[in-house]
Design an enzyme around this catalytic site. Structure first.
Site, PDB file in Angstrom:
ATOM      1  N   ASN A 117      34.791  29.670  51.802  1.00  3.53           N
ATOM      2  CA  ASN A 117      36.121  29.432  52.388  1.00  3.53           C
ATOM      3  C   ASN A 117      36.290  30.218  53.680  1.00  3.53           C
ATOM      4  O   ASN A 117      36.871  29.714  54.647  1.00  3.53           O
ATOM      5  CB  ASN A 117      37.211  29.815  51.383  1.00  3.53           C
ATOM      6  CG  ASN A 117      37.504  28.694  50.398  1.00  3.53           C
ATOM      7  OD1 ASN A 117      38.061  27.666  50.761  1.00  3.53           O
ATOM      8  ND2 ASN A 117      37.119  28.888  49.155  1.00  3.53           N
ATOM      9  N   GLU A 167      53.345  39.204  41.754  1.00  3.88           N
ATOM     10  CA  GLU A 167      52.957  38.483  40.532  1.00  3.88           C
ATOM     11  C   GLU A 167      51.680  37.695  40.789  1.00  3.88           C
ATOM     12  O   GLU A 167      51.617  36.923  41.754  1.00  3.88           O
ATOM     13  CB  GLU A 167      54.073  37.505  40.138  1.00  3.88           C
ATOM     14  CG  GLU A 167      55.358  38.204  39.682  1.00  3.88           C
ATOM     15  CD  GLU A 167      55.111  39.078  38.454  1.00  3.88           C
ATOM     16  OE1 GLU A 167      55.452  40.269  38.507  1.00  3.88           O
ATOM     17  OE2 GLU A 167      54.531  38.568  37.473  1.00  3.88           O
ATOM     18  N   LEU A 168      50.690  37.819  39.951  1.00  7.80           N
ATOM     19  CA  LEU A 168      49.390  37.163  40.147  1.00  7.80           C
ATOM     20  C   LEU A 168      49.539  35.640  40.279  1.00  7.80           C
ATOM     21  O   LEU A 168      50.131  34.985  39.421  1.00  7.80           O
ATOM     22  CB  LEU A 168      48.463  37.469  38.960  1.00  7.80           C
ATOM     23  CG  LEU A 168      47.050  36.884  39.065  1.00  7.80           C
ATOM     24  CD1 LEU A 168      46.275  37.539  40.199  1.00  7.80           C
ATOM     25  CD2 LEU A 168      46.306  37.008  37.746  1.00  7.80           C
ATOM     26  N   ILE A 189      42.193  42.394  41.717  1.00  7.82           N
ATOM     27  CA  ILE A 189      43.664  42.401  41.619  1.00  7.82           C
ATOM     28  C   ILE A 189      44.180  43.480  42.568  1.00  7.82           C
ATOM     29  O   ILE A 189      43.644  44.595  42.579  1.00  7.82           O
ATOM     30  CB  ILE A 189      44.120  42.740  40.181  1.00  7.82           C
ATOM     31  CG1 ILE A 189      43.539  41.748  39.176  1.00  7.82           C
ATOM     32  CG2 ILE A 189      45.644  42.799  40.111  1.00  7.82           C
ATOM     33  CD1 ILE A 189      44.271  40.460  39.035  1.00  7.82           C
ATOM     34  N   LEU A 190      45.164  43.153  43.383  1.00 11.69           N
ATOM     35  CA  LEU A 190      45.725  44.103  44.335  1.00 11.69           C
ATOM     36  C   LEU A 190      47.032  44.668  43.793  1.00 11.69           C
ATOM     37  O   LEU A 190      47.802  43.965  43.149  1.00 11.69           O
ATOM     38  CB  LEU A 190      45.963  43.403  45.678  1.00 11.69           C
ATOM     39  CG  LEU A 190      44.672  42.919  46.362  1.00 11.69           C
ATOM     40  CD1 LEU A 190      44.988  41.902  47.450  1.00 11.69           C
ATOM     41  CD2 LEU A 190      43.888  44.106  46.924  1.00 11.69           C
ATOM     42  N   HIS A 192      43.716  29.485  45.462  1.00  5.86           N
ATOM     43  CA  HIS A 192      43.462  29.554  44.016  1.00  5.86           C
ATOM     44  C   HIS A 192      42.987  28.180  43.554  1.00  5.86           C
ATOM     45  O   HIS A 192      43.610  27.165  43.915  1.00  5.86           O
ATOM     46  CB  HIS A 192      44.753  29.963  43.287  1.00  5.86           C
ATOM     47  CG  HIS A 192      44.608  30.041  41.799  1.00  5.86           C
ATOM     48  ND1 HIS A 192      44.002  31.101  41.169  1.00  5.86           N
ATOM     49  CD2 HIS A 192      44.985  29.179  40.830  1.00  5.86           C
ATOM     50  CE1 HIS A 192      44.005  30.885  39.859  1.00  5.86           C
ATOM     51  NE2 HIS A 192      44.601  29.731  39.626  1.00  5.86           N
ATOM     52  N   ASN A 218      46.473  33.333  49.883  1.00  5.55           N
ATOM     53  CA  ASN A 218      45.365  33.276  48.934  1.00  5.55           C
ATOM     54  C   ASN A 218      45.115  31.820  48.589  1.00  5.55           C
ATOM     55  O   ASN A 218      46.026  30.993  48.631  1.00  5.55           O
ATOM     56  CB  ASN A 218      45.704  34.049  47.659  1.00  5.55           C
ATOM     57  CG  ASN A 218      44.563  34.012  46.631  1.00  5.55           C
ATOM     58  OD1 ASN A 218      43.403  34.225  46.973  1.00  5.55           O
ATOM     59  ND2 ASN A 218      44.897  33.709  45.392  1.00  5.55           N
TER      60      ASN A 218
HETATM   61  C1  GRF Z   1      35.450  29.756  44.284  1.00  7.44           C
HETATM   62  O1  GRF Z   1      35.495  29.669  42.869  1.00  7.44           O
HETATM   63  C2  GRF Z   1      36.730  29.203  44.852  1.00  7.44           C
HETATM   64  O2  GRF Z   1      37.230  28.169  44.024  1.00  7.44           O
HETATM   65  C3  GRF Z   1      37.647  30.377  44.829  1.00  7.44           C
HETATM   66  O3  GRF Z   1      36.836  31.518  45.054  1.00  7.44           O
HETATM   67  C4  GRF Z   1      35.484  31.229  44.642  1.00  7.44           C
HETATM   68  C5  GRF Z   1      34.469  31.585  45.704  1.00  7.44           C
HETATM   69  O4  GRF Z   1      34.866  31.009  46.894  1.00  7.44           O
HETATM   70  N1  GRF Z   1      38.669  30.244  45.846  1.00  7.44           N
HETATM   71  P1  GRF Z   1      34.068  31.364  48.281  1.00  7.44           P
HETATM   72  O5  GRF Z   1      32.883  30.432  48.340  1.00  7.44           O
HETATM   73  O6  GRF Z   1      33.630  32.810  48.205  1.00  7.44           O
HETATM   74  O7  GRF Z   1      35.061  31.090  49.378  1.00  7.44           O
END
Ligand code: GRF
Length: 195
Positions: free
Chosen positions: A13, A142-143, A91-92, A108, A106
């Site tokens: 990502n 909140e997570l 977790i932050l 998710h 973030n």
């Molecule tokens: C993946 O499981 C993605 O779904 C979640 O984080 C994990 C690793 O993502 N967002 P990346 O390849 O390190 O961005």
């Protein structure tokens, strides 16, 4: 706008976010940081000329505050305007989040509010869901709870396993996160929905 990205692993990502910030894009990557010095995302960032930092969380054991103050030393030195968590698996604490509230995003891998936390794809399959997806949201104490900025939907296919579903969702993460970051930097807050 100065963008810092936090990763824990491969950083796929992060790569998409960094590669999207060219031309007239309002953002520029100024730091990629990880809680794992061996995260391959750090190498991929350095290959793209982005400054990197690693703070191994293991020596800090349960002392989250000490880990975070060291991490923040690197982050604050880069003077980011926005923080993007991208596959960041720690977790932050609320005080860390408070320091960046309103400018921390973030991604998710579920259609929040469904499946906060871990193992999202296995849980969706277990529930017999016919669709799955991913969510970009503002990070709050909140997570996996903050205001939703964007979602992408994918079909669940017959015979899907957590891995095949994860791969399909990840492909949409790579489209959703760059688009949402750009809109966020342009001051737009209405959720982006991709199907
Ligand atoms: C993946 O499981 C993605 O779904 C979640 O984080 C994990 C690793 O993502 N967002 P990346 O390849 O390190 O961005």
């Amino acid at each position: 706008k100065r963008i810092a990205i936090l990763v824990s692993g491969g950083g796929s990502n992060m790569v998409k976010l960094v590669d999207s910030m060219t031309g007239d894009h309002p953002g520029r990557p100024v730091l990629v940081a990880s809680n794992d010095p061996h995260a391959s995302g750090l190498t991929r960032a350095a290959e793209r000329g982005v400054p990197v930092a690693a703070v191994d969380h293991k020596p800090f054991r349960g002392d989250r505050a000490a880990f975070e103050s060291e991490l923040r030393r690197h982050i604050d030195a880069a003077e980011p305007d926005v923080l993007c968590l991208a596959g960041f698996m720690r977790i932050l604490t609320p005080s860390f989040i408070a320091a960046y509230e309103g400018r921390m995003l973030n991604i998710h891998p579920s259609l929040l509010p469904k499946y906060r936390g871990l193992h999202t794809h296995a849980r969706a399959l277990e529930a017999g869901d016919t669709e799955a997806g991913c969510t970009v949201h503002e990070v709050t104490a909140e997570l996996d709870e903050g205001p939703i900025l964007g979602q992408a939907h994918v079909p669940v296919e017959p015979g899907d396993t957590p891995d095949t579903l994860a791969a399909r969702v990840l492909g949409m993460e790579h489209k959703l996160y760059p688009a949402v970051l750009r809109r966020f930097l342009e001051g737009r807050r209405t959720p982006l929905i991709l199907t």
